[in-house]
Motif scaffolding. Structure first.
Motif, PDB file in Angstrom:
ATOM      1  N   ARG A   1      -4.582  -6.234   6.884  1.00  0.00           N
ATOM      2  CA  ARG A   1      -3.353  -6.788   7.514  1.00  0.00           C
ATOM      3  C   ARG A   1      -2.150  -6.559   6.308  1.00  0.00           C
ATOM      4  O   ARG A   1      -1.312  -7.413   6.488  1.00  0.00           O
ATOM      5  CB  ARG A   1      -3.736  -8.379   7.394  1.00  0.00           C
ATOM      6  N   THR A   2      -2.430  -5.956   5.372  1.00  0.00           N
ATOM      7  CA  THR A   2      -1.528  -5.464   4.351  1.00  0.00           C
ATOM      8  C   THR A   2      -0.782  -4.340   4.894  1.00  0.00           C
ATOM      9  O   THR A   2      -1.207  -3.400   5.692  1.00  0.00           O
ATOM     10  CB  THR A   2      -2.037  -5.508   3.143  1.00  0.00           C
ATOM     11  N   ARG A   3       0.327  -3.794   3.907  1.00  0.00           N
ATOM     12  CA  ARG A   3       1.162  -2.748   4.203  1.00  0.00           C
ATOM     13  C   ARG A   3       1.622  -2.194   2.871  1.00  0.00           C
ATOM     14  O   ARG A   3       1.729  -2.957   2.057  1.00  0.00           O
ATOM     15  CB  ARG A   3       1.890  -2.878   5.220  1.00  0.00           C
ATOM     16  N   LEU A   4       2.006  -0.667   2.828  1.00  0.00           N
ATOM     17  CA  LEU A   4       2.693  -0.347   1.816  1.00  0.00           C
ATOM     18  C   LEU A   4       4.161  -0.302   2.291  1.00  0.00           C
ATOM     19  O   LEU A   4       4.552   0.235   3.335  1.00  0.00           O
ATOM     20  CB  LEU A   4       2.341   0.998   1.381  1.00  0.00           C
ATOM     21  N   VAL A   5       4.944  -0.867   1.246  1.00  0.00           N
ATOM     22  CA  VAL A   5       6.437  -0.975   1.706  1.00  0.00           C
ATOM     23  C   VAL A   5       7.313  -0.052   0.943  1.00  0.00           C
ATOM     24  O   VAL A   5       8.259   0.675   1.466  1.00  0.00           O
ATOM     25  CB  VAL A   5       6.962  -2.473   1.512  1.00  0.00           C
ATOM     26  N   THR A   6       6.742   0.504  -0.046  1.00  0.00           N
ATOM     27  CA  THR A   6       7.169   1.906  -0.578  1.00  0.00           C
ATOM     28  C   THR A   6       5.956   2.850  -0.970  1.00  0.00           C
ATOM     29  O   THR A   6       4.955   2.328  -1.259  1.00  0.00           O
ATOM     30  CB  THR A   6       8.048   1.530  -2.005  1.00  0.00           C
ATOM     31  N   THR A   7       6.286   4.005  -0.617  1.00  0.00           N
ATOM     32  CA  THR A   7       4.980   4.860  -0.603  1.00  0.00           C
ATOM     33  C   THR A   7       4.824   5.889  -1.767  1.00  0.00           C
ATOM     34  O   THR A   7       4.023   6.548  -1.970  1.00  0.00           O
ATOM     35  CB  THR A   7       4.843   5.501   0.693  1.00  0.00           C
ATOM     36  N   GLY A   8       6.112   6.073  -2.437  1.00  0.00           N
ATOM     37  CA  GLY A   8       6.109   7.234  -3.527  1.00  0.00           C
ATOM     38  C   GLY A   8       6.183   8.610  -2.644  1.00  0.00           C
ATOM     39  O   GLY A   8       6.316   8.907  -1.594  1.00  0.00           O
ATOM     40  N   SER A   9       5.992   9.581  -3.727  1.00  0.00           N
ATOM     41  CA  SER A   9       5.966  10.989  -3.262  1.00  0.00           C
ATOM     42  C   SER A   9       4.687  11.764  -3.459  1.00  0.00           C
ATOM     43  O   SER A   9       4.651  12.879  -3.405  1.00  0.00           O
ATOM     44  CB  SER A   9       7.019  11.663  -4.177  1.00  0.00           C
ATOM     45  N   ARG A  10       3.570  11.127  -3.550  1.00  0.00           N
ATOM     46  CA  ARG A  10       2.438  11.695  -3.732  1.00  0.00           C
ATOM     47  C   ARG A  10       1.875  12.270  -2.445  1.00  0.00           C
ATOM     48  O   ARG A  10       2.204  11.924  -1.467  1.00  0.00           O
ATOM     49  CB  ARG A  10       1.167  10.697  -4.417  1.00  0.00           C
ATOM     50  N   PRO A  11       0.850  13.228  -2.515  1.00  0.00           N
ATOM     51  CA  PRO A  11       0.497  14.014  -1.275  1.00  0.00           C
ATOM     52  C   PRO A  11      -0.528  12.938  -0.626  1.00  0.00           C
ATOM     53  O   PRO A  11      -1.048  12.267  -1.294  1.00  0.00           O
ATOM     54  CB  PRO A  11      -0.493  15.217  -1.902  1.00  0.00           C
ATOM     55  N   PRO A  12      -0.409  13.051   0.657  1.00  0.00           N
ATOM     56  CA  PRO A  12      -1.150  11.951   1.558  1.00  0.00           C
ATOM     57  C   PRO A  12      -2.703  12.564   1.288  1.00  0.00           C
ATOM     58  O   PRO A  12      -3.037  13.892   1.451  1.00  0.00           O
ATOM     59  CB  PRO A  12      -0.706  12.202   2.900  1.00  0.00           C
ATOM     60  N   ALA A  13      -3.730  11.718   1.667  1.00  0.00           N
ATOM     61  CA  ALA A  13      -5.037  12.054   1.642  1.00  0.00           C
ATOM     62  C   ALA A  13      -5.637  12.500   3.112  1.00  0.00           C
ATOM     63  O   ALA A  13      -6.265  13.500   3.230  1.00  0.00           O
ATOM     64  CB  ALA A  13      -6.087  10.908   1.218  1.00  0.00           C
ATOM     65  N   TRP A  14      -5.026  11.923   4.222  1.00  0.00           N
ATOM     66  CA  TRP A  14      -5.645  12.154   5.625  1.00  0.00           C
ATOM     67  C   TRP A  14      -4.371  12.376   6.496  1.00  0.00           C
ATOM     68  O   TRP A  14      -3.516  11.815   6.307  1.00  0.00           O
ATOM     69  CB  TRP A  14      -6.380  11.010   5.989  1.00  0.00           C
ATOM     70  N   GLY A  15      -4.993  12.817   7.496  1.00  0.00           N
ATOM     71  CA  GLY A  15      -3.906  12.946   8.720  1.00  0.00           C
ATOM     72  C   GLY A  15      -4.743  12.838   9.998  1.00  0.00           C
ATOM     73  O   GLY A  15      -5.935  13.312  10.170  1.00  0.00           O
ATOM     74  N   TRP A  16      -4.101  12.116  11.003  1.00  0.00           N
ATOM     75  CA  TRP A  16      -4.762  12.047  12.504  1.00  0.00           C
ATOM     76  C   TRP A  16      -3.701  11.826  13.355  1.00  0.00           C
ATOM     77  O   TRP A  16      -2.639  11.575  12.947  1.00  0.00           O
ATOM     78  CB  TRP A  16      -5.752  10.949  12.414  1.00  0.00           C
ATOM     79  N   ARG A  17      -4.218  12.172  14.758  1.00  0.00           N
ATOM     80  CA  ARG A  17      -3.248  11.956  15.701  1.00  0.00           C
ATOM     81  C   ARG A  17      -3.184  10.609  16.435  1.00  0.00           C
ATOM     82  O   ARG A  17      -4.307  10.281  16.377  1.00  0.00           O
ATOM     83  CB  ARG A  17      -3.526  12.936  16.810  1.00  0.00           C
ATOM     84  N   THR A  18      -2.124   9.957  16.729  1.00  0.00           N
ATOM     85  CA  THR A  18      -2.023   9.062  17.515  1.00  0.00           C
ATOM     86  C   THR A  18      -1.104   9.011  18.749  1.00  0.00           C
ATOM     87  O   THR A  18      -0.576  10.251  18.923  1.00  0.00           O
ATOM     88  CB  THR A  18      -1.371   7.759  16.575  1.00  0.00           C
ATOM     89  N   SER A  19      -0.983   7.881  19.381  1.00  0.00           N
ATOM     90  CA  SER A  19      -0.087   8.037  20.575  1.00  0.00           C
ATOM     91  C   SER A  19       1.259   8.406  20.335  1.00  0.00           C
ATOM     92  O   SER A  19       2.114   8.899  21.031  1.00  0.00           O
ATOM     93  CB  SER A  19      -0.336   6.836  21.742  1.00  0.00           C
ATOM     94  N   GLN A  20       1.657   7.836  19.172  1.00  0.00           N
ATOM     95  CA  GLN A  20       2.842   8.338  18.633  1.00  0.00           C
ATOM     96  C   GLN A  20       3.205   9.336  17.811  1.00  0.00           C
ATOM     97  O   GLN A  20       4.070   9.667  17.460  1.00  0.00           O
ATOM     98  CB  GLN A  20       3.324   6.938  17.684  1.00  0.00           C
TER      99      GLN A  20
END
Length: 469
Positions: free
Chosen positions: A402-421
């Motif tokens: 139920r939490t979220r990141l409100v700023t994410t910085g510039s680091r490389p992401p760990a995962w990728g996946w497809r969603t309906s969006q």
């Protein structure tokens, strides 16, 4: 070969029927009656197994075909029920509910209680919330008993019964479809266990109150359920597939010869989301596992790898922030290449701040409690090499926060996946840190666990493991 203990699966027509109360009480009552009971939970739930474990006096475990693959359900059941004579498997949602996959043509939903019962060959006991039910209960039970010929419905537990007359009518409905009633539990509001935004409060956080709740559930079941009939219904599962955690190797990577590295795992009230098999797999891969509480403990001496699992850091943010010694040590060690595996709560702990409270600051991100729940399975692809994964590897994971990141910085992401969006990029890779909201099951990815231990061993050999504080 030992195929595991005889067992039963507790299911329900829908969520909210009282499965956890009945399952926990049944585990406790059977244990009190002299059985060695192995407790299991279908799905990725971390909270219910904590109560199961209190009732059984041994770790509660999960059986999730989505996260580990259907071929590992029988071996994990056998592994978790060794030295036991009975097992109780609590289902998830309704009996036939599971992962929604529009591409699948399989009539049995992946990850459903029905699928796990079928894979193990165990009989199902249906727990029915009887509020609002009368003679029509017979039609409901007929539907569940005949919907899938591969599922053996062995009996019914009537839950939240209103009166003696109500029970008589319900028993007559069960008799009409030929299903034995194994027990009838009255409505008792005092058995409710406190909950919050992600469900029940974990047993570790609830302390002595959790044990009192478990004792009350045990007393209730012992009074109102026919324990010998449940034990007689239990069936031994098929032989299944042998799963030797220590025998699974990473063929393309040599294992360096060095003393066993210390892998520190965060525990305590803020980090309660973990699987019992994780510690076992780390140990099988050659690690010395040390559990510590980030609320008040320092980083364990000699730490060569750090695991920060899921949990509720948002409920303990002030206390976590107050442990400045640990926050500084984690930040310093991460900069020196300490392998770190952080999931959900671990991701939040590595941010600059959580709800305004300073965290370790390994990631240039800010986190806060969010307006909505994020929940569901994800089929993810590793976007780059890390201490656990190789770029392009696919895994199934689960989000629950139920939490979220409100700023994410510039680091490389760990995962990728497809969603309906469209495409989602999630998590962070920095130094030797793999941080993400995605929960994975180590039994579904033993090679990743072994790689992490190898990375820790190499880090220790390089002489950069955590010193004595």
């Amino acid at each position: 070969m030992n195929s595991g203990a005889a067992g039963v699966v507790l299911a329900a027509p829908a969520s909210g029927s009282g499965k956890t109360t009945v399952a926990t009480g049944l585990i406790g009552a059977l244990s009190r009656a002299g059985h060695e009971v192995a407790p299991f939970k279908v799905g990725p739930d971390y909270i219910d197994p904590g109560y199961h474990g209190l009732a059984a006096g041994r770790p509660g475990r999960n059986l999730d075909p989505v996260l580990v693959g259907r071929d590992r359900i029988a071996p994990l059941y056998r592994h978790g029920s060794r030295d036991c004579d009975l097992a109780v498997v609590e289902g998830v949602m309704g009996l036939f509910d599971g992962r929604i996959d529009d591409r699948s043509t399989d009539p049995v939903a992946e990850g459903s209680t029905a699928q796990v019962a079928s894979l193990l060959g165990l009989p199902v006991i249906l727990v029915v919330d009887t509020r609002g039910h009368s003679q029509s209960l017979a039609a409901l039970l007929h539907g569940f008993a005949t919907f899938d010929a591969g599922i053996r419905l062995g009996g019914v537990i009537l839950n939240r019964v209103g009166s003696e007359r109500h029970e008589q009518v319900l028993r007559a409905a069960c008799d009409r479809v030929g299903l034995p009633v194994l027990g009838a539990l009255p409505r008792l509001a005092e058995l409710e266990v406190p909950s919050r935004h992600l469900g029940l409060i974990p047993a570790v956080e609830h302390g002595s109150a959790a044990m009192r709740a478990v004792d009350a559930m045990t007393d209730l079941v012992a009074r109102h359920i026919d324990l010998p009939a449940v034990a007689a219904l239990a069936a031994a599962p098929g032989p299944g597939i042998v799963w030797d955690a220590a025998g699974e190797t990473v063929a393309d990577e040599p294992v360096p010869s060095a003393p066993n590295p210390v892998i520190a795992i965060a525990g305590g009230p803020a980090f309660t989301f973990g699987y019992a098999e994780h510690r076992e797999l780390l140990t099988a891969a050659g690690a010395e596992v040390v559990v510590f509480d980030p609320v008040h403990d320092p980083l364990p001496t000699g730490t060569a790898g750090l695991v920060l699992p899921g949990g509720f850091p948002e409920e303990h943010a002030e206390a976590l922030a107050a442990n400045t010694v640990l926050r500084s040590a984690v930040a310093a060690q991460a900069r020196q290449g300490l392998p770190v595996h952080a999931e959900c709560a671990g991701l939040l702990y590595l941010t600059e701040s959580l709800d305004g409270h300073p965290m370790a600051g390994v990631l240039d991100a800010v986190a806060e409690f969010g307006p909505r729940l994020t929940l569901g399975y994800r089929e993810a692809v590793a976007l780059a090499d890390s201490p656990l994964w190789r770029a392009g590897e696919r895994v199934f994971g689960h989000e629950f926060h139920r939490t979220r990141l409100v700023t994410t910085g510039s680091r490389p992401p760990a995962w990728g996946w497809r969603t309906s969006q469209g495409q989602t990029r999630e998590g962070a890779l920095v130094h030797q840190v793999h941080a993400s909201y995605l929960h994975t099951h180590p039994a579904g990815n033993p090679a990743a666990v072994q790689r992490f231990v190898i990375a820790a061993r190499l880090h220790r050999r390089a002489g950069t493991a955590a010193p004595v504080p």
